[in-house]
Design a protein around this motif. Structure first.
Motif, PDB file in Angstrom:
ATOM      1  N   ARG A   2       0.839  -1.207   0.000  1.00 30.98           N
ATOM      2  CA  ARG A   2       0.000   0.000   0.000  1.00 30.98           C
ATOM      3  C   ARG A   2       0.866   1.246   0.000  1.00 30.98           C
ATOM      4  O   ARG A   2       0.593   2.211  -0.713  1.00 30.98           O
ATOM      5  CB  ARG A   2      -0.864  -0.048   1.258  1.00 30.98           C
ATOM      6  CG  ARG A   2      -1.847   1.042   1.375  1.00 30.98           C
ATOM      7  CD  ARG A   2      -2.593   0.800   2.663  1.00 30.98           C
ATOM      8  NE  ARG A   2      -2.830   2.011   3.366  1.00 30.98           N
ATOM      9  CZ  ARG A   2      -3.984   2.629   3.429  1.00 30.98           C
ATOM     10  NH1 ARG A   2      -5.006   2.144   2.794  1.00 30.98           N
ATOM     11  NH2 ARG A   2      -4.128   3.731   4.110  1.00 30.98           N
TER      12      ARG A   2
ATOM     13  N   TYR B  56       2.247   1.666  -3.382  1.00 32.07           N
ATOM     14  CA  TYR B  56       1.200   2.134  -4.290  1.00 32.07           C
ATOM     15  C   TYR B  56       0.956   3.619  -4.125  1.00 32.07           C
ATOM     16  O   TYR B  56       0.863   4.364  -5.099  1.00 32.07           O
ATOM     17  CB  TYR B  56      -0.088   1.340  -4.019  1.00 32.07           C
ATOM     18  CG  TYR B  56      -1.277   1.888  -4.726  1.00 32.07           C
ATOM     19  CD1 TYR B  56      -2.269   2.557  -4.026  1.00 32.07           C
ATOM     20  CD2 TYR B  56      -1.417   1.772  -6.096  1.00 32.07           C
ATOM     21  CE1 TYR B  56      -3.350   3.078  -4.666  1.00 32.07           C
ATOM     22  CE2 TYR B  56      -2.500   2.301  -6.747  1.00 32.07           C
ATOM     23  CZ  TYR B  56      -3.463   2.943  -6.024  1.00 32.07           C
ATOM     24  OH  TYR B  56      -4.555   3.473  -6.665  1.00 32.07           O
ATOM     25  N   LEU B  57       0.882   4.067  -2.854  1.00 32.57           N
ATOM     26  CA  LEU B  57       0.601   5.486  -2.654  1.00 32.57           C
ATOM     27  C   LEU B  57       1.766   6.343  -3.132  1.00 32.57           C
ATOM     28  O   LEU B  57       1.566   7.420  -3.707  1.00 32.57           O
ATOM     29  CB  LEU B  57       0.296   5.759  -1.186  1.00 32.57           C
ATOM     30  CG  LEU B  57      -1.058   5.219  -0.748  1.00 32.57           C
ATOM     31  CD1 LEU B  57      -1.243   5.353   0.733  1.00 32.57           C
ATOM     32  CD2 LEU B  57      -2.184   5.944  -1.445  1.00 32.57           C
TER      33      LEU B  57
ATOM     34  N   LEU C  89       1.560   6.401  -6.792  1.00 32.56           N
ATOM     35  CA  LEU C  89       0.436   7.248  -7.187  1.00 32.56           C
ATOM     36  C   LEU C  89       0.818   8.717  -7.112  1.00 32.56           C
ATOM     37  O   LEU C  89       0.501   9.509  -8.009  1.00 32.56           O
ATOM     38  CB  LEU C  89      -0.753   6.970  -6.270  1.00 32.56           C
ATOM     39  CG  LEU C  89      -2.032   7.674  -6.667  1.00 32.56           C
ATOM     40  CD1 LEU C  89      -2.563   7.068  -7.911  1.00 32.56           C
ATOM     41  CD2 LEU C  89      -3.056   7.571  -5.573  1.00 32.56           C
TER      42      LEU C  89
ATOM     43  N   LYS D 155       2.933   9.457 -10.059  1.00 32.80           N
ATOM     44  CA  LYS D 155       2.121   9.509 -11.270  1.00 32.80           C
ATOM     45  C   LYS D 155       1.332  10.814 -11.330  1.00 32.80           C
ATOM     46  O   LYS D 155       1.212  11.430 -12.385  1.00 32.80           O
ATOM     47  CB  LYS D 155       1.169   8.306 -11.262  1.00 32.80           C
ATOM     48  CG  LYS D 155       0.224   8.253 -12.413  1.00 32.80           C
ATOM     49  CD  LYS D 155       0.842   7.615 -13.614  1.00 32.80           C
ATOM     50  CE  LYS D 155      -0.022   7.857 -14.809  1.00 32.80           C
ATOM     51  NZ  LYS D 155      -0.102   6.796 -15.722  1.00 32.80           N
ATOM     52  N   ASN D 156       0.796  11.204 -10.159  1.00 32.46           N
ATOM     53  CA  ASN D 156       0.053  12.460 -10.120  1.00 32.46           C
ATOM     54  C   ASN D 156       0.937  13.629 -10.507  1.00 32.46           C
ATOM     55  O   ASN D 156       0.537  14.505 -11.273  1.00 32.46           O
ATOM     56  CB  ASN D 156      -0.513  12.694  -8.713  1.00 32.46           C
ATOM     57  CG  ASN D 156      -1.731  11.857  -8.468  1.00 32.46           C
ATOM     58  OD1 ASN D 156      -2.267  11.285  -9.394  1.00 32.46           O
ATOM     59  ND2 ASN D 156      -2.162  11.784  -7.235  1.00 32.46           N
ATOM     60  N   GLU D 157       2.168  13.627  -9.947  1.00 33.60           N
ATOM     61  CA  GLU D 157       3.107  14.701 -10.290  1.00 33.60           C
ATOM     62  C   GLU D 157       3.326  14.734 -11.793  1.00 33.60           C
ATOM     63  O   GLU D 157       3.300  15.781 -12.440  1.00 33.60           O
ATOM     64  CB  GLU D 157       4.465  14.450  -9.639  1.00 33.60           C
ATOM     65  CG  GLU D 157       4.470  14.417  -8.138  1.00 33.60           C
ATOM     66  CD  GLU D 157       4.376  15.790  -7.570  1.00 33.60           C
ATOM     67  OE1 GLU D 157       5.199  16.635  -7.997  1.00 33.60           O
ATOM     68  OE2 GLU D 157       3.485  16.035  -6.757  1.00 33.60           O
TER      69      GLU D 157
ATOM     70  N   ILE E 105       1.476  13.519 -14.193  1.00 36.35           N
ATOM     71  CA  ILE E 105       0.292  13.956 -14.942  1.00 36.35           C
ATOM     72  C   ILE E 105       0.124  15.456 -14.828  1.00 36.35           C
ATOM     73  O   ILE E 105      -0.176  16.145 -15.812  1.00 36.35           O
ATOM     74  CB  ILE E 105      -0.967  13.233 -14.404  1.00 36.35           C
ATOM     75  CG1 ILE E 105      -0.925  11.772 -14.777  1.00 36.35           C
ATOM     76  CG2 ILE E 105      -2.215  13.858 -14.915  1.00 36.35           C
ATOM     77  CD1 ILE E 105      -1.450  11.462 -16.120  1.00 36.35           C
ATOM     78  N   ARG E 106       0.353  15.987 -13.624  1.00 35.50           N
ATOM     79  CA  ARG E 106       0.195  17.432 -13.444  1.00 35.50           C
ATOM     80  C   ARG E 106       1.192  18.180 -14.311  1.00 35.50           C
ATOM     81  O   ARG E 106       0.844  19.161 -14.974  1.00 35.50           O
ATOM     82  CB  ARG E 106       0.412  17.805 -11.980  1.00 35.50           C
ATOM     83  CG  ARG E 106      -0.807  17.545 -11.167  1.00 35.50           C
ATOM     84  CD  ARG E 106      -0.665  18.008  -9.746  1.00 35.50           C
ATOM     85  NE  ARG E 106      -1.949  17.896  -9.101  1.00 35.50           N
ATOM     86  CZ  ARG E 106      -2.165  17.356  -7.916  1.00 35.50           C
ATOM     87  NH1 ARG E 106      -1.162  16.882  -7.221  1.00 35.50           N
ATOM     88  NH2 ARG E 106      -3.386  17.302  -7.419  1.00 35.50           N
TER      89      ARG E 106
ATOM     90  N   LEU F  16       0.128  17.882 -17.963  1.00 38.87           N
ATOM     91  CA  LEU F  16      -1.031  18.717 -18.277  1.00 38.87           C
ATOM     92  C   LEU F  16      -0.659  20.181 -18.319  1.00 38.87           C
ATOM     93  O   LEU F  16      -1.129  20.937 -19.170  1.00 38.87           O
ATOM     94  CB  LEU F  16      -2.137  18.474 -17.243  1.00 38.87           C
ATOM     95  CG  LEU F  16      -2.877  17.157 -17.406  1.00 38.87           C
ATOM     96  CD1 LEU F  16      -3.976  17.060 -16.375  1.00 38.87           C
ATOM     97  CD2 LEU F  16      -3.497  17.047 -18.761  1.00 38.87           C
ATOM     98  N   GLU F  17       0.212  20.578 -17.372  1.00 39.36           N
ATOM     99  CA  GLU F  17       0.673  21.971 -17.382  1.00 39.36           C
ATOM    100  C   GLU F  17       1.375  22.285 -18.695  1.00 39.36           C
ATOM    101  O   GLU F  17       1.123  23.311 -19.331  1.00 39.36           O
ATOM    102  CB  GLU F  17       1.679  22.187 -16.253  1.00 39.36           C
ATOM    103  CG  GLU F  17       1.116  22.111 -14.872  1.00 39.36           C
ATOM    104  CD  GLU F  17       0.785  23.484 -14.342  1.00 39.36           C
ATOM    105  OE1 GLU F  17       0.012  23.556 -13.386  1.00 39.36           O
ATOM    106  OE2 GLU F  17       1.274  24.475 -14.912  1.00 39.36           O
TER     107      GLU F  17
ATOM    108  N   LEU G 294       1.098  20.762 -21.494  1.00 37.77           N
ATOM    109  CA  LEU G 294       0.132  20.760 -22.585  1.00 37.77           C
ATOM    110  C   LEU G 294      -0.660  22.051 -22.621  1.00 37.77           C
ATOM    111  O   LEU G 294      -0.844  22.649 -23.689  1.00 37.77           O
ATOM    112  CB  LEU G 294      -0.825  19.580 -22.383  1.00 37.77           C
ATOM    113  CG  LEU G 294      -1.715  19.292 -23.555  1.00 37.77           C
ATOM    114  CD1 LEU G 294      -0.912  18.635 -24.623  1.00 37.77           C
ATOM    115  CD2 LEU G 294      -2.854  18.406 -23.151  1.00 37.77           C
TER     116      LEU G 294
ATOM    117  N   GLN H 122      -0.612  24.675 -25.602  1.00 37.65           N
ATOM    118  CA  GLN H 122      -1.833  25.077 -26.305  1.00 37.65           C
ATOM    119  C   GLN H 122      -2.031  26.570 -26.226  1.00 37.65           C
ATOM    120  O   GLN H 122      -2.440  27.213 -27.200  1.00 37.65           O
ATOM    121  CB  GLN H 122      -3.044  24.367 -25.689  1.00 37.65           C
ATOM    122  CG  GLN H 122      -3.206  22.971 -26.217  1.00 37.65           C
ATOM    123  CD  GLN H 122      -4.383  22.292 -25.594  1.00 37.65           C
ATOM    124  OE1 GLN H 122      -4.987  22.798 -24.645  1.00 37.65           O
ATOM    125  NE2 GLN H 122      -4.714  21.141 -26.092  1.00 37.65           N
TER     126      GLN H 122
ATOM    127  N   ARG I  59      -2.314  29.106 -29.308  1.00 37.40           N
ATOM    128  CA  ARG I  59      -3.422  30.032 -29.530  1.00 37.40           C
ATOM    129  C   ARG I  59      -2.911  31.450 -29.662  1.00 37.40           C
ATOM    130  O   ARG I  59      -3.351  32.220 -30.530  1.00 37.40           O
ATOM    131  CB  ARG I  59      -4.428  29.949 -28.384  1.00 37.40           C
ATOM    132  CG  ARG I  59      -5.356  28.780 -28.491  1.00 37.40           C
ATOM    133  CD  ARG I  59      -6.503  28.960 -27.542  1.00 37.40           C
ATOM    134  NE  ARG I  59      -6.037  29.013 -26.159  1.00 37.40           N
ATOM    135  CZ  ARG I  59      -5.853  27.962 -25.410  1.00 37.40           C
ATOM    136  NH1 ARG I  59      -6.096  26.767 -25.895  1.00 37.40           N
ATOM    137  NH2 ARG I  59      -5.429  28.091 -24.176  1.00 37.40           N
TER     138      ARG I  59
END
Lengths: 353, 507
Positions: free
Chosen positions: A117, A120-121, A124, A127-129, A131-132, A135-136, A138, A142, A146
């Motif tokens: 556990r 996993y945490l 996680l 992974k969150n870092e 992804i953040r 996304l930032e 990206l 974008q 624009r």
């Protein structure tokens, strides 16, 4: 004889004595009888007591032996049960230990695995870092896209406006609207006007001969024909696709690809191959070791089975006369004694308390 | 009279008609003129013009009618009552594409107001005509027909079923694959409207293989298209686990998370709605979304957006945390609790606060670790205030109370519980005291802190009926301390001491 005479002289004494004795005896009869009876009874009692004590001793001895036997048996049984209980307690304790270890392992590995556990945490969070961050990036990308598109559009608009207002360019004599003499520098629009190329009106197209690569004779010979259709045509397939369709290679099916005389050709080919490869026309056969070879007929030829006539329900050969003399098939047999003692053996292994 | 003069009369009349109809169409675009037009009886005048011989007049009359009916439902009812619809439906099948577009526009304008009007549109056989016009080549006609079908299907399940029964489905799926963006948009919105009513309709949508096309369109740059696509996917996946699994199997995650950074806020909202509908069914689906990093993306989304659009994000976090304590811990680890606390404070609307309170309850109710994380964010006093506030709605109060109770029953973090001692009403106080009575007997530092912070004093002041659970907890707390301290803090001790001083006889 003298004795006899003496005796006869004493007859009366004898008789008297006899009666006296009888009388005395008669008087003492009762006393003597009771004394005799008493003596006899005492003696009988002695005998019986001796007998009784004998049989008591004997009975005691029997009982003593029996009790000893039974007690030892009982004792042995108690020893056995005590031993058994001790063993079982020991086994139980060991089993408890095993179960403890197993349960601890199982719970820690499968039910609530703390380290899994934790891992996993942690994964996680990573992974969150990630992804953040992605996304930032990206969003940033974008946004830049624009902004770039907006800026380009603005630039284009300004260019078009400058093109349309190209006559407001300042000359040497007269400063333009955007080039006020009171300002230290001309306006941005003025600079644009200087750079811009004016819009081309619909005049006759100039011949710019680096553009036409073909020789001019070819151009003059080419006459423009009138259009075929009056109405607008379309939508057309892309040219590459049309090219591909037009020049598609033939993919004939197998039937089309085989020639009509394929069968005869194949036979001919087979014959030629046989003619080619056969070296020996009359093969030399060696003498066989077993001269009298028994002829083994084919199974197919040997079986009596042929096409049965319509309506037969069974295919077995039925020889009725032979079948009648046969005994019936035995369905019941005598029992075998292998399993009689099953479960009733005298050994106690395997039985639980 | 000569032939030319006769013809001139006819030409004049035609010009007059054209001008009238064009002016009416233009005036109908402005809402202030519509009342006047209605009072002037424009309906009865436009109706014969629909049957005019000149196609332009027909089309413009239809366009004017559509604009009028679009404006409010009285006019739409007037359109229905004047029996214009059967004529429109009949001519939908016959005429050219401009007329079809205008007729479809009228049908759509009538059907959009209410279910009865939509039923009236269906009753005059519009569905078959619209389905036929879906097969046209012109994308404008397809768009208008699909839009009309969408508005009809929007109101309730029977109308949606009627649309499906008329065989519009495969054509709508074909429309989605068209290259024009407008047709795709409208087809996606129609699918979304149909799928939202019932699981069977959603299943019908899925059976035609629409999910694959919708999944492809999520990568399209057009914002309005993405809105409709995500709304459609959300409506499909909300009905049952199988449908949600089918949507997930189309491999939209994690590409969909990129759309959470889209500049258009309705796209983001619809993406979050989709994620919410997927996570609410089973723990496995929530686990999949958590593993793809969806929770972090949603928390960032909550930080970036304001107002009503936060609601699906909050609900999604609540659903994820509700399934199991692993997932709730995942939400906590992704820094969800501070963000939700900010939402609770910032948002003025009651239903969003209620959703946030519910989400907190789901996160904190599993184990003491979770309750500690929730309590450490200083959320419990806020929840208590929401519960006690007379201006908050029923729903908000109920949710705040439930959340408080479920968090308090597991909370062992005493510094967060102490402020609650002072303000809480008795039914909440019972749980607070219960938690204290569980923790204090085992922790001496906590006991000391409890005394010095004035908690023991407060506990003595609480009145409880003897024999109730509250009294038992108070007794349990009092048993942790020596008697002198308890007596020192009990109310009225100072008076008792002073009385003893008064009655003391110095020796």
């Amino acid at each position: 004889m003298a004795r006899l005479v003496k005796l006869f002289m004493q007859i009366d004494n004898i008789k008297e004595a006899h009666f006296v004795r009888n009388r005395i005896a008669e008087e003492n009869r009762q006393r003597e009888n009771s004394a005799a009876v008493r003596i006899q009874s005492w003696f009988r009692g002695c005998r019986v007591r001796a007998y009784l004590s004998r049989i008591h001793r004997k009975a005691t001895m029997i009982q003593k032996t029996w009790r000893g036997f039974k007690a030892r048996e009982h004792f042995r049984q108690r020893v056995k049960t005590a031993y058994f209980l001790m063993k079982m307690n020991f086994y139980n304790k060991m089993a408890v230990k095993i179960q403890q270890r197993w349960r601890g392992y199982y719970v820690r590995k499968y039910v609530h695995n703390y380290y899994a556990r934790k891992r996993y945490l942690e994964a996680l969070t990573q992974k969150n870092e990630q992804i953040r961050r992605e996304l930032e990036e990206l969003a940033e990308h974008q946004r830049k896209e624009r902004e770039r598109v907006a800026m380009e559009r603005e630039e284009q608009e300004k260019y078009v406006r400058a093109q349309r207002l190209h006559f407001l360019l300042s000359t040497k004599q007269c400063p333009g609207v955007f080039n006020s003499p009171f300002r230290p520098e001309p306006d941005e629009m003025e600079l644009r006007l200087r750079r811009v190329k004016p819009v081309r009106t619909m005049s006759a197209p100039k011949e710019s001969w680096p553009m036409n690569q073909q020789p001019s004779s070819y151009q003059h010979n080419k006459e423009r024909l009138p259009p075929i259709h009056n109405t607008p045509q379309g939508p057309f397939r892309p040219a590459v696709e049309v090219q591909q369709q037009r020049y598609r290679p033939l993919e004939p099916s197998l039937r089309v690809a085989t020639s009509i005389t394929a069968l005869e050709e194949a036979r001919e080919e087979l014959r030629r191959q046989e003619w080619r490869t056969r070296l020996i026309d009359h093969p030399f056969l060696p003498f066989s070791k077993a001269p009298n070879k028994k002829y083994e007929p084919l199974l197919h030829a040997a079986s009596p089975y042929q096409q049965t006539e319509y309506g037969t329900k069974h295919f077995r050969e039925e020889n009725r006369s032979q079948l009648e003399t046969k005994k019936l098939f035995r369905r019941v047999f005598t029992t075998c004694h292998v399993f009689d003692k099953f479960g009733r053996l005298y050994s106690n292994t395997g039985k639980t308390v | 009279m000569s032939q030319r003069q006769v013809l001139q009369v006819f030409e004049q009349y035609q010009k007059a008609r054209t001008q009238f109809v064009q002016t009416v169409a233009e005036l109908a675009t402005r809402p202030q003129n519509v009342e006047t037009l209605q009072n002037a009886g424009v309906m009865s005048l436009l109706r014969p013009l629909l049957l005019d011989t000149v196609p332009t007049i027909q089309q413009t009359a239809a366009l004017a009618l559509g604009r009028l009916a679009n404006y409010n439902d009285d006019l739409a009812e007037a359109v229905v009552k004047a029996d214009i619809l059967p004529q429109l439906v009949y001519s939908l099948a016959e005429q050219n594409r401009f007329y079809k577009k205008a007729a479809a526009f009228v049908l759509r304008a009538v059907a959009k107001h209410s279910a009865e009007l939509a039923q009236a549109v269906v009753d005059c056989g519009a569905l078959d005509a619209l389905v036929i016009s879906l097969e046209e080549f012109d994308p404008g006609v397809k768009e208008a027909a699909a839009w009309a079908l969408g508005y009809i299907a929007r109101h309730n399940g029977q109308l949606a079923q009627a649309v499906v029964d008329s065989g519009a489905f495969p054509l709508l799926v074909l429309c989605i694959q068209e290259p024009e963006i407008a047709v795709k948009r409208i087809a996606a919105s129609t699918l979304s409207d149909i799928a939202k009513h019932s699981p069977e309709l959603a299943q019908t949508v899925v059976d035609t293989g629409a999910i694959a096309h919708l999944a492809q369109m999520t990568l399209n740059p057009d914002a309005k298209l993405k809105r409709q696509v995500f709304s459609a996917l959300g409506q499909i996946s909300k009905h049952s686990v199988d449908l949600a699994e089918m949507v997930v199997e189309a491999e939209i995650f994690p590409a969909v998370l990129a759309c959470l950074k889209d500049p258009d806020e309705y796209v983001r909202k619809n993406v979050t709605t989709l994620m919410r509908e997927i996570t609410k069914h089973t723990p496995e689906l929530s686990q999949m979304i958590v593993n793809a990093g969806g929770v972090a993306a949603v928390i960032d989304y909550l930080g970036d957006s304001k107002g009503n659009v936060r609601l699906p994000g909050i609900m999604m976090l609540g659903y994820v945390a509700a399934h199991s304590e692993n997932l709730a811990m995942a939400v906590i680890v992704s820094k969800g609790v501070p963000q939700l606390a900010i939402c609770l404070v910032e948002e003025p609307e009651d239903h969003i606060k209620a959703a946030t309170a519910w989400a907190f309850g789901q996160i904190g109710r599993h184990t003491p670790e979770h309750a500690r994380a929730v309590a450490a964010a200083n959320v419990l006093p806020k929840l208590l205030n929401l519960y006690l506030d007379t201006q908050s709605s029923e729903d908000l109060q109920v949710k705040a109370k439930k959340a408080l109770k479920s968090v308090l029953q597991k909370c062992t973090y005493l510094p967060a519980l102490e402020p609650l001692l002072y303000e809480a009403p008795s039914n909440i106080l019972k749980h607070v005291i219960c938690q204290f009575s569980k923790v204090l007997p085992h922790d001496s530092k906590a006991r000391r802190l409890f005394v010095t912070s004035g908690g023991l004093k407060k506990v003595q002041e609480i009145k409880a009926e003897p024999g109730s659970a509250l009294q038992e907890y108070i007794n349990a707390i009092n048993n942790c301390y020596p008697e002198e301290i308890v007596r020192y803090y009990s109310p009225g001790y100072s008076e008792a001491l002073l009385e003893r001083v008064e009655s003391y006889q110095p020796a």
